[in-house]
Design an enzyme around this catalytic site. Structure first.
Site, PDB file in Angstrom:
ATOM      1  N   HIS A   1      38.975  35.549  26.688  1.00 47.59           N
ATOM      2  CA  HIS A   1      39.593  36.359  27.756  1.00 47.59           C
ATOM      3  C   HIS A   1      40.826  35.661  28.318  1.00 47.59           C
ATOM      4  CE1 HIS A   1      35.909  39.065  28.706  1.00 47.59           C
ATOM      5  NE2 HIS A   1      35.923  38.693  27.446  1.00 47.59           N
TER       6      HIS A   1
ATOM      7  N   TYR B   1      42.859  47.716  39.618  1.00 48.12           N
ATOM      8  CA  TYR B   1      42.138  48.462  38.584  1.00 48.12           C
ATOM      9  C   TYR B   1      40.627  48.210  38.605  1.00 48.12           C
ATOM     10  CZ  TYR B   1      46.519  50.380  37.385  1.00 48.12           C
ATOM     11  OH  TYR B   1      47.685  51.101  37.482  1.00 48.12           O
TER      12      TYR B   1
ATOM     13  N   TYR C   1      26.936  41.707  28.945  1.00 51.79           N
ATOM     14  CA  TYR C   1      26.376  41.517  27.604  1.00 51.79           C
ATOM     15  C   TYR C   1      24.898  41.141  27.685  1.00 51.79           C
ATOM     16  CZ  TYR C   1      31.251  41.437  26.155  1.00 51.79           C
ATOM     17  OH  TYR C   1      32.557  41.774  25.938  1.00 51.79           O
TER      18      TYR C   1
ATOM     19  N   GLU D   1      38.608  50.408  28.772  1.00 47.59           N
ATOM     20  CA  GLU D   1      39.445  51.325  29.567  1.00 47.59           C
ATOM     21  C   GLU D   1      40.836  51.502  28.970  1.00 47.59           C
ATOM     22  OE1 GLU D   1      39.656  49.954  33.572  1.00 47.59           O
ATOM     23  OE2 GLU D   1      37.520  50.245  33.947  1.00 47.59           O
TER      24      GLU D   1
END
Lengths: 250, 277
Positions: free
Chosen positions: A28, A131, A142, A121
């Protein structure tokens, strides 16, 4: 880092931006970069997985879209320039793991990001907007744990489209060429999990979706258009391939 | 019974540790959501805690059973050959829980999957949950257990498996309906009502039957749950082969969920009859 390309060599290398998002996890991180029509630069910076809550704070670069000038300075019209304790480079926040970024000719910005288990998204990005991640989400962790029981909240943007279960979107282009007429004026989103390309087209106010290239049965990592207008797909894995899309006339 | 009590004590101790572990992550999450001024109500908190207990817990349960089996075996040997103290099992439970969480991060995803384990305090609480599991294990093996202990253990695990379906139908019924192949929005309002009403009642009832069976050890409760799921399996096959519906292999699960409590109920009945003689 900025640099000049001369004789296939990079020269005048200069670090123009360093994210204030120190992390020990190798995922990430951030993936995409693009120029806006005004010449400023957009960068995506992921939430760092273990630091997801930081995506809601404006004092770091976790889960943010960053806007800077080519020399690394901050544009004076950035949305948080005058907000105390907010980093002025931030353009939008509340993002997770951004994998697709498209800037249209008219300046509209479209982005997609991985949700957790469910909740990928497709967003229209506007300056200063939140957002929602991880305060609102359509996915679960997960591990199966609840991330948030909320999917909507005042002051937080809704995606134009979301995917449950996840498709794991990996890249995106907006195709407006002429070589592939059936794909014209569509967003093309490559996907790792659903192993196809999602053709997304706006019809009236709704976004239709069609699965294409699913016959490849491959995790698709990226998509691009060559200067001559031909489309290329990159598959994922040890035996990853670069595929050229050609039209066969029957 | 003397040998059987050990594995069943591990199953029960692991379940206690799961019950203590998953709320750590749930509360870490609830506290953060509240700090963001999100409208976290009692109901939404309960939703988080129960879902985490079932969905996160079922993964942890498998892991903790394995780690406890190894740790308590070693602790048992240490008790026999090194020194005998009742705190060996709790210490083994705490150490193995902390070690497992550490190794899970270092050798798998490199990320902290349990949000409650990100802080030092959270790590301490996880180890404490392992300690409590170890203590319960010691308590359970400290004297001979009866067959009722095994039935109650298996009945509790059975109810735990059904809990996930119950939670889905109570808290996220539309999502639960789509898991069963229904396109919820395409149903008429009456059909939506019937679907949510009947499916929710079906799973809640069977969950309660099994819980009542665990508490009362009355075989009728286990038979009731078993008959419902066995019937579902039978009618699934009838639907496939008589009415030409799509093949749905869920009937295997239905037969398992049906036969399992019937076996428990039959064991209770047999033992009661035997006791009479």
């Amino acid at each position: 880092m900025s640099a000049e390309l001369r004789n296939n060599s990079l020269i005048n290398k200069k670090v123009i931006f360093e994210a204030n998002a120190f992390r020990r996890v190798p995922i990430h991180l951030g993936a995409k970069i693009d120029f806006l029509p005004d010449g400023t630069l957009l960068l995506t910076s992921g939430d760092g997985f273990d630091y997801k809550e930081q995506a809601q704070s404006l004092n770091n670069h976790f889960g943010k879209i960053i806007r800077i000038n080519k020399d690394g300075s901050v544009p004076s019209d950035n949305p948080f320039v005058d907000i105390p304790n907010a980093l002025p480079e931030i353009f939008s926040y509340g993002h997770r793991n951004m994998q697709g970024l498209v800037v249209m000719e008219d300046g509209r910005i479209f982005e997609h990001e991985h949700g957790p288990r469910g909740g990928d998204e497709f967003n229209l990005i506007e300056p200063g907007k939140n957002y929602g991640w991880p305060a609102i989400t359509y996915g679960i962790d997960y591990s199966g744990a609840v991330i948030s029981p909320f999917t909507k909240m005042d002051g937080m943007e809704q995606p134009l489209k979301y995917w449950v279960p996840s498709i794991a979107p990996s890249d995106m282009i907006y195709y407006d060429g002429d070589l592939y007429p059936e794909l014209k004026n569509s967003f093309l989103v490559t996907a790792l999990k659903s192993r196809d390309v999602k053709k997304i087209k706006k019809i009236n106010s709704l976004f239709s979706e069609e699965s294409i290239f699913s016959n490849l049965k491959s995790r698709l990592r990226s998509i691009g258009i060559s200067p001559s207008g031909e489309m290329y797909l990159l598959t994922d894995g040890r035996k990853g391939k670069l595929l050229k899309v050609t039209i066969t006339k029957i | 019974m003397k040998i059987a009590k050990y594995p069943f004590a591990v199953l029960v101790a692991a379940l206690l540790t799961v019950a203590l572990t998953t709320p750590i992550s749930s509360f870490a999450n609830i506290i953060w959501l509240s700090s963001m001024n999100l409208p976290v109500s009692f109901f939404s908190s309960l939703e988080i805690i129960l879902f985490d207990f079932q969905r996160l817990g079922i993964i942890l349960y498998g892991i903790i059973i394995i780690e406890f089996a190894i740790a308590f075996s070693l602790a048992g040997l240490a008790r026999k050959y090194v020194f005998d103290t009742k705190y060996l099992y709790p210490i083994a439970g705490a150490v193995i829980t902390g070690l497992t969480l550490f190794l899970l991060v270092e050798f798998t995803t490199q990320t902290e999957i349990l949000s409650g384990n990100r802080t030092l305090f959270g790590k301490f609480l996880h180890c404490f949950a392992g300690f409590a599991g170890g203590y319960l294990f010691y308590f359970l093996i400290s004297k001979d257990r009866e067959l009722s202990f095994i039935i109650r253990t298996l009945g509790t695990i059975y109810a735990y498996l059904i809990l996930g379906l119950v939670l889905n139908w109570i808290f996220t019924p539309i999502s639960a309906a789509s898991d069963f192949g229904f396109v919820f929005n395409e149903l008429s309002s009456s059909a939506q009502n019937a679907l949510l009403r009947d499916f929710s009642a079906f799973f809640v009832a069977t969950f309660l039957f099994s819980i009542f069976g665990v508490i009362t050890l009355n075989s009728a409760w286990f038979f009731s749950a078993g008959i419902v799921y066995t019937s579902a399996g039978i009618f699934n096959l009838i639907a496939i082969y008589t009415h030409g519906t799509d093949y749905n292999q869920i009937f295997i699960g239905e037969f398992f969920l049906g036969i399992f409590p019937i076996a428990l109920g039959a064991t209770i009945s047999y033992q009661k009859e035997k006791a009479k003689v």
